[in-house]
Design an enzyme around this catalytic site. Structure first.
Site, PDB file in Angstrom:
ATOM      1  N   ARG A  39      20.762   7.976   3.776  1.00  9.05           N
ATOM      2  CA  ARG A  39      20.440   6.597   3.385  1.00  9.05           C
ATOM      3  C   ARG A  39      21.653   5.893   2.785  1.00  9.05           C
ATOM      4  O   ARG A  39      21.780   4.674   2.870  1.00  9.05           O
ATOM      5  CB  ARG A  39      19.246   6.600   2.423  1.00  9.05           C
ATOM      6  CG  ARG A  39      19.509   7.204   1.075  1.00  9.05           C
ATOM      7  CD  ARG A  39      18.230   7.667   0.404  1.00  9.05           C
ATOM      8  NE  ARG A  39      17.584   8.748   1.170  1.00  9.05           N
ATOM      9  CZ  ARG A  39      16.462   9.362   0.791  1.00  9.05           C
ATOM     10  NH1 ARG A  39      15.851   9.019  -0.331  1.00  9.05           N
ATOM     11  NH2 ARG A  39      15.947  10.317   1.526  1.00  9.05           N
ATOM     12  N   LYS A  79      22.092  22.939   0.247  1.00 13.28           N
ATOM     13  CA  LYS A  79      20.902  23.474   0.912  1.00 13.28           C
ATOM     14  C   LYS A  79      20.929  24.992   0.780  1.00 13.28           C
ATOM     15  O   LYS A  79      21.889  25.627   1.212  1.00 13.28           O
ATOM     16  CB  LYS A  79      20.909  23.088   2.397  1.00 13.28           C
ATOM     17  CG  LYS A  79      20.642  21.611   2.643  1.00 13.28           C
ATOM     18  CD  LYS A  79      20.645  21.316   4.126  1.00 13.28           C
ATOM     19  CE  LYS A  79      20.549  19.821   4.399  1.00 13.28           C
ATOM     20  NZ  LYS A  79      19.255  19.225   4.040  1.00 13.28           N
TER      21      LYS A  79
END
Ligand SMILES: [Zn+2]
Length: 512
Positions: A347, A272
């Site tokens: 996920r 990020k």
């Protein structure tokens, strides 16, 4: 903080009562408040023209503590008004009373519209007041003086059974907020697991912590890939926490939760950048919310209900052994997953947990599977501060999302319902024979069409739930819950207080 039920508001308002402030939440025009309060309001109205417009603290020697806080909700007759107005007014009133020196306020809710959407206005106001008082674990553990949470009791008109229910909800919410909101070292995976064990001591919930790395690698291979870069630092090693509650009597309903507990998300090798990392200690809000829900369940001890939760507690670090895009890992359900982007790690963690729960569900009475996660920026972009529920065919048939949404509307913990569509499955389909599923594309979810819906399709495929559709021999209801937009209060996902969504809605929907 104790919810203290009273039967006689007239007596509780007296200056001689144990309370030290009276808070009136709602609309007092046509309400049936005790006469002393009505008279005080009339007196104040003569010198204060805005008492119906804004929250105010007023000197009232004839009332408990000499303090009267009036917190108007406004008219509430628009189509779009909802019960959260009571929580907001109660929160503001409670903080005002606290700052004025009150420690035991009496909170009265009045003038509630007769519209059914306000049926739980009193409960929502009380929970709103309690939520406003919570202070982060780091502050409480420093032992700050004065105590950052100095209110010890909140009085309300009601019975002990309601007090007990509110107490259980608030205890669960506090656990969820402590686990979810605490900084990444204090709540690194081993300490998160310890905190869970401590939270359930003496309660009817079993806590199993899986810390054996070989076992995690074998049984939770996608989660292990996410945690690989964290292995260089022992205090950051991953954990799987399994919680189980079994109520008395024959079980009629089984809830199975997978919670995303990414204690820190650097994005991994797909790091990020550009200031998007701060706040990523909040990426464990799903696991935190599920643990909190188990606490509420344990305190309420509902019969005939069984709840199983698996929390994937892991740090998505960056380092020499980071997993990278293009790697292919075989999930617990035997699906070959090609990593599309290492920042889509939630996920992966959830898919293995969900696969284990799928096996539990096949042996369970009336099962409902759920994943809870701060999963996609798209969720908050699409619907703002609402929890999103997306369900498979069997869950839609069982009206799981509609039940949650209806309960959430009443209890001020609202949902938006999204649909799962065929495009979502096309999007994650394997592109070559080398793999079965692609975990993600390479744009931020907030710039991806159907950015919060398609990960649900990934979860279905990677966890092997595609074999349990409505048309199958063993349909299994599965609802994916994305709290990326609702996980923090006041729309500040980086620094706002964690909200513990959707704990209140889950309790209202599933716990008698
Ligand atoms: Zn991520």
């Amino acid at each position: 903080m104790e919810f203290r039920p009273i039967q006689d508001p007239e007596a509780a308002c007296e200056p001689t009562s144990d309370f030290d402030a009276v808070l009136v939440i709602g609309r007092w025009g046509e309400s049936r408040l005790p006469a002393t309060i009505q008279e005080a309001i009339e007196r104040i109205r003569r010198v204060h023209a805005a008492i119906n417009d804004r929250v105010g603290l007023h000197v009232a020697p004839e009332l408990a503590g000499g303090r009267l806080v009036l917190a108007p909700t406004g008219a509430l007759d628009h189509d779009y008004d909802d019960v959260r107005s009571f929580a907001e007014a109660a929160a503001e009133a409670t903080l005002l009373a606290r700052d004025a020196g009150s420690r035991r306020p009496l909170l009265l809710v009045t003038g509630v519209p007769s519209d059914p959407r306000f049926a739980q206005a009193r409960e929502v106001a009380l929970l709103g007041a309690a939520a406003a008082l919570w202070q982060p674990l780091e502050a409480r553990e420093r032992g700050l003086v004065p105590d950052p949470e100095c209110i010890t009791a909140l009085g309300f008109e009601g019975d002990p059974a309601l007090a007990q229910r509110l107490q259980a909800i608030e205890a669960g919410r506090r656990l969820a907020r402590d686990l979810g909101g605490t900084e990444p070292e204090r709540m690194a995976p081993p300490r998160f697991a310890d905190e869970c064990a401590r939270a359930f001591t003496g309660l009817p919930v079993t806590v199993e912590v899986i810390d054996d790395l070989d076992r995690i690698q074998k049984e939770y291979p996608l989660l292990f890939a996410v945690g690989r870069a964290s292995l260089a630092v022992e205090r950051h090693h991953p954990r799987v926490v399994r919680l189980e509650y079994v109520g008395d009597g024959p079980i009629e309903r089984t809830l199975l939760f997978a919670g995303k507990g990414v204690v820190y998300d650097t994005g991994g090798a797909d790091l990020k950048v550009g200031g998007h990392m701060a706040g990523m200690s909040r990426d464990k809000g799903g696991a935190a919310g599920v643990a909190g829900f188990l606490k509420t369940v344990a305190l309420l001890a509902p019969p005939k209900l069984r709840v199983i939760a698996e929390l994937g507690v892991v740090r998505n670090s960056i380092g020499a052994d980071s997993f990278v895009s293009d790697e292919i890992h075989t999930s617990h359900a035997g699906k070959r997953v090609r990593i599309g982007n290492t920042d889509a790690e939630g996920r992966l963690v959830l898919a293995d947990l969900l696969s284990h729960l799928r096996i539990d569900a096949l042996e369970s009475e009336n099962p409902a599977l759920m994943t809870v996660a701060t999963l996609t920026g798209h969720a908050s972009l699409a619907v703002g501060p609402y929890t999103i529920a997306i369900e498979n065919g069997p869950a839609e048939y069982a009206a799981i999302a509609r039940s949650l949404s209806a309960a959430g509307d009443l209890w001020g913990d609202p949902f938006a319902i999204s649909r799962s569509r065929r495009e979502d499955y096309d999007f994650v389909r394997g592109r070559t024979k080398a793999d079965d599923i692609l975990s993600c594309n390479n744009a931020p979810s907030s710039q991806t069409v159907r950015g919060h819906q398609f990960p649900m399709a990934f979860l279905v495929l990677a966890a092997g739930l595609d074999a349990h559709a409505k048309s199958s021999d063993h349909p299994l209801p599965f609802t994916h819950i994305d709290i990326a937009g609702s996980g923090c209060m006041a729309d500040d996902w980086q620094h706002g207080s964690p909200s513990a969504a959707p704990l209140v809605a889950l309790t209202a929907a599933f716990v008698e």
